[in-house]
Write a protein that holds these residues in place. Structure first.
Motif, PDB file in Angstrom:
ATOM      1  N   THR A 118       0.826  -1.209   0.000  1.00 14.82           N
ATOM      2  CA  THR A 118       0.000   0.000   0.000  1.00 14.82           C
ATOM      3  C   THR A 118       0.857   1.254   0.000  1.00 14.82           C
ATOM      4  O   THR A 118       0.536   2.236  -0.684  1.00 14.82           O
ATOM      5  CB  THR A 118      -0.930  -0.005   1.222  1.00 14.82           C
ATOM      6  N   VAL A 119       1.946   1.245   0.759  1.00 14.50           N
ATOM      7  CA  VAL A 119       2.847   2.400   0.777  1.00 14.50           C
ATOM      8  C   VAL A 119       3.378   2.674  -0.629  1.00 14.50           C
ATOM      9  O   VAL A 119       3.483   3.833  -1.060  1.00 14.50           O
ATOM     10  CB  VAL A 119       4.001   2.169   1.758  1.00 14.50           C
ATOM     11  N   SER A 123       0.472   6.457  -2.741  1.00  9.03           N
ATOM     12  CA  SER A 123       1.358   7.496  -2.226  1.00  9.03           C
ATOM     13  C   SER A 123       1.208   8.775  -3.039  1.00  9.03           C
ATOM     14  O   SER A 123       0.840   8.741  -4.222  1.00  9.03           O
ATOM     15  CB  SER A 123       2.820   7.029  -2.289  1.00  9.03           C
ATOM     16  N   LEU A 334       1.533   9.471   7.881  1.00 11.64           N
ATOM     17  CA  LEU A 334       2.450   8.610   7.134  1.00 11.64           C
ATOM     18  C   LEU A 334       3.780   8.478   7.854  1.00 11.64           C
ATOM     19  O   LEU A 334       4.313   7.366   8.020  1.00 11.64           O
ATOM     20  CB  LEU A 334       2.660   9.177   5.731  1.00 11.64           C
ATOM     21  N   ALA A 486       7.220   0.826   7.319  1.00 11.06           N
ATOM     22  CA  ALA A 486       5.798   0.697   7.634  1.00 11.06           C
ATOM     23  C   ALA A 486       5.442  -0.755   7.936  1.00 11.06           C
ATOM     24  O   ALA A 486       4.671  -1.043   8.858  1.00 11.06           O
ATOM     25  CB  ALA A 486       4.953   1.229   6.479  1.00 11.06           C
ATOM     26  N   LEU A 525      -3.329   4.539   5.808  1.00  9.25           N
ATOM     27  CA  LEU A 525      -2.672   4.838   4.540  1.00  9.25           C
ATOM     28  C   LEU A 525      -3.672   5.217   3.458  1.00  9.25           C
ATOM     29  O   LEU A 525      -3.451   6.162   2.681  1.00  9.25           O
ATOM     30  CB  LEU A 525      -1.842   3.634   4.086  1.00  9.25           C
TER      31      LEU A 525
END
Length: 732
Positions: A118-119, A123, A334, A486, A525
């Motif tokens: 997901t990061v 983003s 974040l 993360a 996120l």
């Protein structure tokens, strides 16, 4: 394959499926019928191998080998569909690669892997580059986690190879000493450490010791994969620089020469084009340094914007949520998620945490899978790194004899190939973290007064330094470390939740608590950038070209380059939306379209390299003669209607030309007389074509070889196991 193996196999596919779903959510509207036409992104039904597509035009080869790939591919597949497929694959592989990187370098379970994915996908960097139209840059972005993963394996192979050679010498000396003392030496069975297996461990077993069949196969597959990733990242020069920097930083000294050679080969198209055309060797306009410097977002400042993976120079290519106070909230959230895992990624306190965690929760498990999950019916396990105090204190003495020497295939002094690989993984993690720091701090410094001065000095004196002027692009180098931190933070929070459970009250497993932490991380996120969904708030949508474009493309088939009006490279068509778009003519027509390379940025203009194009444009705007156009190699003039831009006294020149086609959207004119040839030489086209073929061979051959190795390596562990089994060794 056993049921356990099948279940593990499916678990490893979950991050791939999850990443694909996220990519589809981001690109949803764009996947409909039509073409991508937004700012710098231009896709057309058909492109052609013009001199500009090969990087041999007047302008610097910034879209090499991207344009050549689309030109060749659009002969088989519609060009718009091809661009969409590459973009979708880039986002999908970026997320999947981040998940695999977290799994191998951190040995985390499924939940943290999804956090890492997901990061990488969800983003501000992805959102801003999509809005700017840098679809091909995202292929380089997607390659970074895979390159880091392959570099770790190459480092591990070098480390285990050195250890194996040292072990062979030590074993030979020990065998000689034992033979003098005892006629019948005995071997001590190896002491295994179940539950610590990861993909790196599995790869070690499949790769084997260098020089063996397994070792050669493992090395070939890894090097081939690295070559393919470098070539994929090399779709643009900037992507090539990003990938080359990561690869060279992580592979280790032993692999550095081969990696540098591979990178040069993967960058051959744009390096060759720069050398042949000479356009990239000229000094760049110093105005571009300030124009393309990283930009501060509301309430954040430049450093805060870059830390939040934003800060692109174009304030209009930003999601709406990044233009308000919410940008500060999202960035703080974040960075908080990332900060929870920094210590774990750096490797600080790992041993003490493992021992204290095991002592507190009695989590010494020997039935743990490589993905950190317990077998059905077994007691839960918080993490593969959490072991009992006894296991933590007991060294791994695989293959060690009672006298302390290594048995054949073993490692002296209590070390193992797996230990070497985990040590190398720790080195890679730390380097990625420091690379992330540099990727954020240096662009921030570049936006300061003295940083701008330094940049202006470089672009006016160092050939090719203009490639570095958009400094925010290099924030991509921070994303692998962000993803790892993360993911590690998710595991840390899961452990913290476990530690808060009252003794004797264990209603749920540690795995479930880590899963709960992962759900929390994923929700945060996704909520920090809500308008990334569905085409970045609907900004990414396909357009339909008027039928006149196809008519014009069919007519332009005689010698001579194409000049365009109005002046400038950007257009605002009635069918393309409110954002300015690059003129699609260079990718739509069979002949080279002259472009000045001038870029309107922040109310100013950054000069380009197209000297001949600038002369032609000035000639048209001043109402020059048709004969002069022919002398400059112009055979066609295309007037694109319905878009703002300077026309000057061009009517005087157009009156001297022969009309060929006209409708409400465009008019095409033919320049009479003999047209001077300004095409690239046949030798230069052949050299550039050879460089492109070399790049394509690396791309296709690398991935194909890696895929074949991946399919074949399932049989290698069984063969390696038979060869190393004591009974098998003594069979002869």
């Amino acid at each position: 394959m056993s049921a356990r193996g099948r279940e593990r196999g499916w678990a490893r596919l979950v991050p791939a499926g999850y990443s694909l779903v996220l990519a589809l959510i981001v690109l949803g509207p764009l996947l409909g019928s039509g073409y991508l036409l937004l700012r710098d992104a231009v896709s057309t039904p058909r492109s052609f191998l013009t001199d500009s597509a090969l990087g041999l035009g007047d302008a610097a080869p910034r879209a090499v080998p991207q344009d050549a790939l689309i030109a060749v591919g659009s002969t088989v597949v519609d060009g718009g569909l091809l661009v969409k497929a590459i973009l979708l694959a880039a986002l999908w592989l970026a997320g999947w690669g981040a998940a695999c990187l977290a799994r191998d370098l951190l040995r985390v379970s499924l939940g943290p892997q999804l956090v890492a994915a997901t990061v990488a996908i969800w983003s501000p960097y992805v959102a801003e580059r999509l809005l700017q139209g840098h679809w091909s840059l995202l292929t380089g972005y997607a390659a970074l986690p895979w390159i880091a993963l392959l570099a770790t394996r190459l480092r591990a192979r070098s480390a285990t190879g050195t250890t194996a050679r040292s072990t062979t010498d030590t074993t030979a000396r020990a065998d000689g000493a034992e033979a003098a003392r005892s006629p019948a030496p005995t071997a001590t069975p190896p002491i295994s450490r179940p539950g610590r297996s990861t993909l790196l461990d599995a790869w070690a077993g499949r790769s084997g010791v260098p020089g063996t069949r397994a070792g050669r196969a493992g090395a070939l597959g890894t090097w081939a994969g690295l070559a393919g990733c470098l070539a994929a990242a090399g779709l643009t020069p900037t992507g090539s620089l990003l990938a080359g920097l990561v690869a060279l930083l992580l592979v280790g000294k032993r692999n550095l020469p081969a990696t540098a050679a591979l990178w040069i080969l993967s960058a051959a198209p744009w390096l060759t084009a720069t050398a042949l055309s000479g356009a990239g060797a000229e000094p760049s306009d110093p105005v571009g340094i300030a124009a393309f410097a990283a930009r501060a977002e509301p309430w954040l400042g430049t450093l805060g914007s870059l830390s939040g993976l934003g800060g692109i120079w174009n304030s209009t290519a930003v999601p709406g949520s990044r233009t308000t106070f919410f940008a500060l909230v999202a960035t703080v959230l974040l960075l908080a998620l990332v900060a929870t895992g920094v210590r774990a990624v750096l490797g600080a306190g790992t041993d003490s945490e493992s021992r204290s965690g095991a002592a507190a929760h009695h989590l010494d498990r020997t039935d743990v899978r490589p993905d950190d999950t317990a077998e059905p019916g077994a007691a839960p396990d918080a993490d593969v790194e959490t072991r009992s105090g006894a296991a933590a204190r007991e060294p791994d003495r695989t293959g060690v004899r009672p006298n302390g020497t290594a048995a054949p295939g073993g490692v002296p002094d209590g070390g193992s190939p797996q230990d070497s690989m985990h040590d190398e993984a720790r080195v890679v993690r730390r380097r990625l973290v420091w690379l992330a720091v540099a990727a954020i701090v240096l662009p921030a410094l570049g936006a300061t007064g003295w940083g701008l001065s330094a940049g202006e000095f470089l672009v006016t004196r160092v050939p090719g330094a203009g490639l570095l002027r958009d400094t925010q692009k290099f924030v991509a180098l921070a994303v692998p470390a962000y993803a790892l931190c993360a993911a590690a933070g998710c595991r840390v929070v899961g452990r913290w939740i476990s530690a808060m459970v009252v003794d004797g009250v264990r209603a749920e497993s540690p795995r479930a608590r880590t899963g709960g932490a992962a759900v929390l991380f994923l929700a945060i996120l996704l909520l920090t950038l809500p308008d990334l969904a569905w085409g970045v708030g609907g900004a990414l949508r396909p357009v339909q070209y008027p039928a006149g474009w196809q008519r014009v493309a069919a007519e332009v088939d005689a010698p001579g380059d194409v000049a365009v009006l109005p002046g400038g490279m950007f257009r605002k068509f009635r069918y393309s939306g409110s954002a300015p778009v690059l003129d699609p003519a260079p990718r739509m027509l069979k002949r080279d379209v002259l472009q000045t390379g001038e870029l309107p940025v922040r109310g100013g203009v950054v000069s380009g390299e197209g000297e001949r194009a600038r002369k032609v444009e000035n000639l048209l705007l001043q109402g020059g003669s048709a004969n002069r156009l022919a002398e400059l190699g112009v055979g066609w003039v295309l007037v694109e209607g319905g878009t703002p831009g300077p026309m000057g006294a061009s009517k005087t020149t157009l009156a001297q030309l022969n009309p060929v086609y006209a409708d409400r959207d465009m008019q095409l004119y033919r320049v009479p007389g003999d047209i001077a040839a300004h095409d690239a030489s046949a030798a230069n086209r052949h050299l550039s074509g050879a460089a492109h073929l070399l790049w394509a061979a690396l791309l296709v051959g690398g991935f194909l070889t890696a895929a074949i190795h991946s399919a074949m390596r399932r049989s290698i562990p069984r063969e390696a196991e038979r060869e190393s089994h004591p009974d098998h060794d003594n069979a002869d």
